[in-house]
Write a protein that holds these residues in place. Structure first.
Motif, mmCIF file in Angstrom:
data_model
loop_
_atom_site.group_PDB
_atom_site.id
_atom_site.type_symbol
_atom_site.label_atom_id
_atom_site.label_comp_id
_atom_site.label_asym_id
_atom_site.label_seq_id
_atom_site.Cartn_x
_atom_site.Cartn_y
_atom_site.Cartn_z
ATOM 1 N N UNK A 1 -7.526 8.023 1.531
ATOM 2 C CA UNK A 1 -6.618 7.016 1.014
ATOM 3 C C UNK A 1 -5.719 6.516 2.147
ATOM 4 N N UNK A 2 -5.407 5.258 2.125
ATOM 5 C CA UNK A 2 -4.551 4.633 3.132
ATOM 6 C C UNK A 2 -3.101 5.078 2.916
ATOM 7 N N UNK A 3 -2.351 5.175 4.008
ATOM 8 C CA UNK A 3 -0.949 5.553 3.931
ATOM 9 C C UNK A 3 -0.086 4.460 4.541
ATOM 10 N N UNK A 4 0.958 4.077 3.803
ATOM 11 C CA UNK A 4 1.943 3.116 4.271
ATOM 12 C C UNK A 4 3.284 3.812 4.397
ATOM 13 N N UNK A 5 4.067 3.382 5.366
ATOM 14 C CA UNK A 5 5.422 3.889 5.557
ATOM 15 C C UNK A 5 6.365 2.706 5.450
ATOM 16 N N UNK A 11 1.473 1.483 12.887
ATOM 17 C CA UNK A 11 1.398 0.093 13.317
ATOM 18 C C UNK A 11 2.163 -0.740 12.301
ATOM 19 N N UNK A 12 3.151 -1.488 12.769
ATOM 20 C CA UNK A 12 3.934 -2.342 11.877
ATOM 21 C C UNK A 12 3.060 -3.473 11.358
ATOM 22 N N UNK A 23 -2.503 -9.487 -0.717
ATOM 23 C CA UNK A 23 -3.419 -10.177 0.197
ATOM 24 C C UNK A 23 -3.196 -9.691 1.629
ATOM 25 N N UNK A 24 -1.943 -9.574 2.021
ATOM 26 C CA UNK A 24 -1.632 -9.088 3.362
ATOM 27 C C UNK A 24 -2.137 -7.649 3.534
ATOM 28 N N UNK A 57 -4.919 -6.247 6.300
ATOM 29 C CA UNK A 57 -4.534 -5.325 7.364
ATOM 30 C C UNK A 57 -4.951 -3.883 7.125
ATOM 31 N N UNK A 58 -5.324 -3.561 5.906
ATOM 32 C CA UNK A 58 -5.754 -2.196 5.604
ATOM 33 C C UNK A 58 -7.243 -2.126 5.330
#
Length: 94
Positions: free
Chosen positions: A1-5, A66-67, A82-83, A87-88
């Motif tokens: 699973x992708x992780x966002x901060x 990565x921002x 959409x963004x 990016x992911x």
């Protein structure tokens, strides 16, 4: 699973708005919210830029942040998703 901060701080209405949109998203990711007031390094780096949304990715040297591009505070959930898809590397099927 992708992780966002999400780099944020208490009382930031822009941060709260983005966090709400991310919570409404149907995309599969985990979200870690980091309070920049709890870490001097984060505060120094992001004090004038929050909210900052980053993705974690595996690099040869380990995990790297990565921002992601900054969105307008008025961006609707659809635009946020959409963004994130772009990016992911999520499927672009809507």
């Amino acid at each position: 699973m992708k992780t966002l901060i999400l780099y944020s701080k208490p009382g930031c209405h822009l941060c709260e708005g983005l966090a709400e949109k991310l919570a409404q998203s149907q995309l599969p990711f985990t979200l870690e919210v980091r309070d920049i007031t709890q870490n001097p390094e984060w505060f120094q780096k992001y004090q004038y830029e929050i909210p900052v949304l980053c993705k974690l990715s595996q690099q040869a040297s380990g995990l790297a942040e990565q921002a992601l591009p900054r969105l307008s505070p008025r961006a609707p959930l659809r635009q946020v998703e959409r963004m994130l898809r772009n990016h992911l590397n999520f499927s672009t099927v809507e």
